[in-house]
Scaffold this active site. Sequence first.
Site, PDB file in Angstrom:
ATOM      1  N   ASN A 144       0.800  -1.234   0.000  1.00 57.12           N
ATOM      2  CA  ASN A 144       0.000   0.000   0.000  1.00 57.12           C
ATOM      3  C   ASN A 144       0.829   1.279   0.000  1.00 57.12           C
ATOM      4  O   ASN A 144       0.502   2.246  -0.670  1.00 57.12           O
ATOM      5  CB  ASN A 144      -1.012  -0.005   1.145  1.00 57.12           C
ATOM      6  N   GLY A 218       2.583  -5.819   7.468  1.00 55.03           N
ATOM      7  CA  GLY A 218       1.701  -6.616   6.611  1.00 55.03           C
ATOM      8  C   GLY A 218       0.483  -7.065   7.398  1.00 55.03           C
ATOM      9  O   GLY A 218       0.089  -6.440   8.390  1.00 55.03           O
ATOM     10  N   THR A 222       0.059 -13.081   8.329  1.00 55.97           N
ATOM     11  CA  THR A 222       1.477 -13.248   7.997  1.00 55.97           C
ATOM     12  C   THR A 222       2.349 -12.862   9.187  1.00 55.97           C
ATOM     13  O   THR A 222       3.371 -13.503   9.443  1.00 55.97           O
ATOM     14  CB  THR A 222       1.850 -12.406   6.753  1.00 55.97           C
ATOM     15  N   GLY A 223       1.952 -11.826   9.914  1.00 53.46           N
ATOM     16  CA  GLY A 223       2.717 -11.409  11.093  1.00 53.46           C
ATOM     17  C   GLY A 223       2.883 -12.546  12.096  1.00 53.46           C
ATOM     18  O   GLY A 223       3.959 -12.745  12.681  1.00 53.46           O
ATOM     19  N   GLU A 240       4.129  -4.573  12.413  1.00 55.59           N
ATOM     20  CA  GLU A 240       3.090  -3.555  12.180  1.00 55.59           C
ATOM     21  C   GLU A 240       2.022  -4.222  11.328  1.00 55.59           C
ATOM     22  O   GLU A 240       2.244  -4.475  10.151  1.00 55.59           O
ATOM     23  CB  GLU A 240       3.675  -2.338  11.447  1.00 55.59           C
ATOM     24  N   CYS A 274      -3.363   1.118   6.506  1.00 55.91           N
ATOM     25  CA  CYS A 274      -3.542   0.325   7.731  1.00 55.91           C
ATOM     26  C   CYS A 274      -4.400   1.080   8.735  1.00 55.91           C
ATOM     27  O   CYS A 274      -5.218   0.481   9.423  1.00 55.91           O
ATOM     28  CB  CYS A 274      -2.198  -0.061   8.322  1.00 55.91           C
ATOM     29  N   GLU A 448       7.205   1.843  15.668  1.00 54.67           N
ATOM     30  CA  GLU A 448       8.038   2.451  14.628  1.00 54.67           C
ATOM     31  C   GLU A 448       8.039   3.961  14.861  1.00 54.67           C
ATOM     32  O   GLU A 448       7.168   4.511  15.524  1.00 54.67           O
ATOM     33  CB  GLU A 448       7.482   2.134  13.228  1.00 54.67           C
TER      34      GLU A 448
HETATM   35  P1  NAD Z   1       0.924  -9.587   3.586  1.00 56.41           P
HETATM   36  O1  NAD Z   1       0.995  -9.982   5.002  1.00 56.41           O
HETATM   37  O2  NAD Z   1       0.229 -10.467   2.624  1.00 56.41           O
HETATM   38  O3  NAD Z   1       2.390  -9.378   2.970  1.00 56.41           O
HETATM   39  C1  NAD Z   1       3.325  -8.480   3.536  1.00 56.41           C
HETATM   40  C2  NAD Z   1       4.728  -8.883   3.119  1.00 56.41           C
HETATM   41  O4  NAD Z   1       5.079 -10.130   3.732  1.00 56.41           O
HETATM   42  C3  NAD Z   1       4.902  -9.102   1.613  1.00 56.41           C
HETATM   43  O5  NAD Z   1       6.164  -8.602   1.217  1.00 56.41           O
HETATM   44  C4  NAD Z   1       4.849 -10.619   1.491  1.00 56.41           C
HETATM   45  O6  NAD Z   1       5.486 -11.116   0.335  1.00 56.41           O
HETATM   46  C5  NAD Z   1       5.585 -11.026   2.752  1.00 56.41           C
HETATM   47  N1  NAD Z   1       5.305 -12.382   3.240  1.00 56.41           N
HETATM   48  C6  NAD Z   1       4.235 -13.169   2.980  1.00 56.41           C
HETATM   49  N2  NAD Z   1       4.338 -14.343   3.665  1.00 56.41           N
HETATM   50  C7  NAD Z   1       5.497 -14.302   4.361  1.00 56.41           C
HETATM   51  C8  NAD Z   1       6.140 -15.179   5.284  1.00 56.41           C
HETATM   52  N3  NAD Z   1       5.608 -16.371   5.600  1.00 56.41           N
HETATM   53  N4  NAD Z   1       7.310 -14.796   5.847  1.00 56.41           N
HETATM   54  C9  NAD Z   1       7.848 -13.591   5.567  1.00 56.41           C
HETATM   55  N5  NAD Z   1       7.283 -12.702   4.696  1.00 56.41           N
HETATM   56  C10 NAD Z   1       6.118 -13.054   4.109  1.00 56.41           C
HETATM   57  O7  NAD Z   1       0.277  -8.112   3.592  1.00 56.41           O
HETATM   58  P2  NAD Z   1      -0.182  -7.230   2.348  1.00 56.41           P
HETATM   59  O8  NAD Z   1      -1.427  -7.827   1.783  1.00 56.41           O
HETATM   60  O9  NAD Z   1       0.982  -6.987   1.461  1.00 56.41           O
HETATM   61  O10 NAD Z   1      -0.518  -5.841   3.075  1.00 56.41           O
HETATM   62  C11 NAD Z   1      -1.783  -5.534   3.580  1.00 56.41           C
HETATM   63  C12 NAD Z   1      -1.803  -5.662   5.091  1.00 56.41           C
HETATM   64  O11 NAD Z   1      -0.752  -4.872   5.659  1.00 56.41           O
HETATM   65  C13 NAD Z   1      -3.071  -5.138   5.717  1.00 56.41           C
HETATM   66  O12 NAD Z   1      -3.512  -6.020   6.722  1.00 56.41           O
HETATM   67  C14 NAD Z   1      -2.650  -3.815   6.337  1.00 56.41           C
HETATM   68  O13 NAD Z   1      -3.459  -3.367   7.381  1.00 56.41           O
HETATM   69  C15 NAD Z   1      -1.263  -4.112   6.759  1.00 56.41           C
HETATM   70  N6  NAD Z   1      -0.490  -2.878   6.950  1.00 56.41           N
HETATM   71  C16 NAD Z   1      -0.124  -2.510   8.212  1.00 56.41           C
HETATM   72  C17 NAD Z   1       0.566  -1.324   8.427  1.00 56.41           C
HETATM   73  C18 NAD Z   1       0.988  -0.898   9.813  1.00 56.41           C
HETATM   74  O14 NAD Z   1       1.875  -0.054   9.918  1.00 56.41           O
HETATM   75  N7  NAD Z   1       0.435  -1.428  10.872  1.00 56.41           N
HETATM   76  C19 NAD Z   1       0.867  -0.509   7.347  1.00 56.41           C
HETATM   77  C20 NAD Z   1       0.468  -0.904   6.070  1.00 56.41           C
HETATM   78  C21 NAD Z   1      -0.210  -2.105   5.875  1.00 56.41           C
END
Ligand code: NAD
Length: 469
Positions: A144, A218, A222-223, A240, A274, A448
């Site tokens: 995003n 993310g 995934t987190g 995050e 987010c 952060e």
């Molecule tokens: P995602 O969790 O699908 O992917 C995030 C990243 O993690 C990508 O680079 C992905 O390739 C990588 N990834 C996927 N599986 C992994 C694994 N098993 N180990 C390590 N890395 C892995 O998230 P997304 O769809 O790209 O982003 C959207 C999400 O991010 C939403 O839930 C949004 O709220 C959140 N987000 C949070 C913040 C914040 O600061 N809190 C900011 C922006 C987005």
Amino acid sequence: MRRFRMFIDGREIDAADHDEVIDPARGEPFALCPRATPAHVEEAVAAAARALPSWRRDEGARRESLAAVASVLLAHADEVGRLLCEEQGKPLAAAVAEVKSAARWFSYYAELELEPEELEDDAQKRVMVRRHPLGVTAAITPWNFPVALLAWKLAPALRAGNTVVAKPSPFTPLSTLLLASLLRDVLPPGVLGVVTGGAEVGQQLVTSPLVRKVSFTGSVATGKRVMASAAADLKRVTLELGGNDAAIVLPDVDPAAIAKRLFWAAFGNSGQVCTAVKRLYVHEEVHDAIVAALVDQARRVKLGPGLDPGTQLGPINNAPQLARVIDLVDDARAAGGSIACGGERSPGAGYFYPPTIVTGARAGMRLVDEEQFGPALPVLRFSDVDQVVDDANRTSFGLGASVWADDVERAVEIAGRLEAGTAWVNHHQDVAPFIPFGGVKQSGIGTENGVAGLFEFTSLQVLNVRSGA
Ligand code: NAD
């Protein structure tokens, strides 16, 4: 089609396999991104480990490098912004502004003065706290805000003396690759590497024994996987994650005065933020006026390709996310919600979905309970403030929240009762390099930005010194 290369040990590296990167405004591929093999990831991590001893030695040199990074970002904001616009979908002006905002993060951490931490200092004893870098750091980012969120990690990690291997989202890898190559003359080889690919590349970084810190942004799902993998050798993590921010509108507001701010807090970046407002609770006395004012905003906003002049909202970034938004709105409609505006995908191949407002929403609807991360806002009517605070808190998320009221003191009191890492009053989403940011509950672990964000990239050492032998 344009072909991009990875950046490892100060060099641009190609791979045998590539993934297409899709322009969401057309729904068609426009560039090829290398898919890192395990050997690429290993080499990027090894290069970061080799760069560490000299990089961590000289804080003054690091601060100069960070200032130089900020200058490069500003000098190339149009070029990086255009690529960001193409791969992410956001309006060109917003993309350029994102690159410029990233420069602010580097300037802030370049200039940050830290007080020495002395706990005791007398004739017999001196007790000091020192902060050391953690080592090789993995920076994993979503699609995003690929440039801004990378800067949130890179600037403090580098200032603290760590080296970094970045792994951008496969939906938006190109701006990160371009940035790394632009920084080639500013950062020594190995200090910043970029490897591209999907989950397996991120997973390998998180499990690499040479990586000592993972800074991840993310989704919650995934987190959790990242944290579980990092637990094997107790890597430090900052997570995050997602949000489901509630905004509570009290009856003393002037609907016309707040409608625009409220609209953009929910729909900016097409809702893919987010900390977007994701559940709107409106007091019954102003409910209809607020909905009417928001619908008016939605009807006037210009939705279109990011590169078109005048575009205010771009497409949703990717096909799975578009499908998710369609699904959640259809589900809300089937569960009795009323579509006040929007509600149908725009015609054409691009991933466009108009700003959609759903009234009559209630807990139990997926659009209310889950994170939509797109341009669809459920509106919930309330009459009792204590009840609405309970409702807003009844979620496993805890990223942001806001209260909107003319009586600011009352709003501050209510905001303090919301379970969120940040609670805003009369606005939402305001972030800055010096303001700490993070989620509570399942929205994340750690912080952060600000001094707290810097300390996340350090380990603490106590030096406890007695005079004489
Ligand atoms: P995602 O969790 O699908 O992917 C995030 C990243 O993690 C990508 O680079 C992905 O390739 C990588 N990834 C996927 N599986 C992994 C694994 N098993 N180990 C390590 N890395 C892995 O998230 P997304 O769809 O790209 O982003 C959207 C999400 O991010 C939403 O839930 C949004 O709220 C959140 N987000 C949070 C913040 C914040 O600061 N809190 C900011 C922006 C987005």
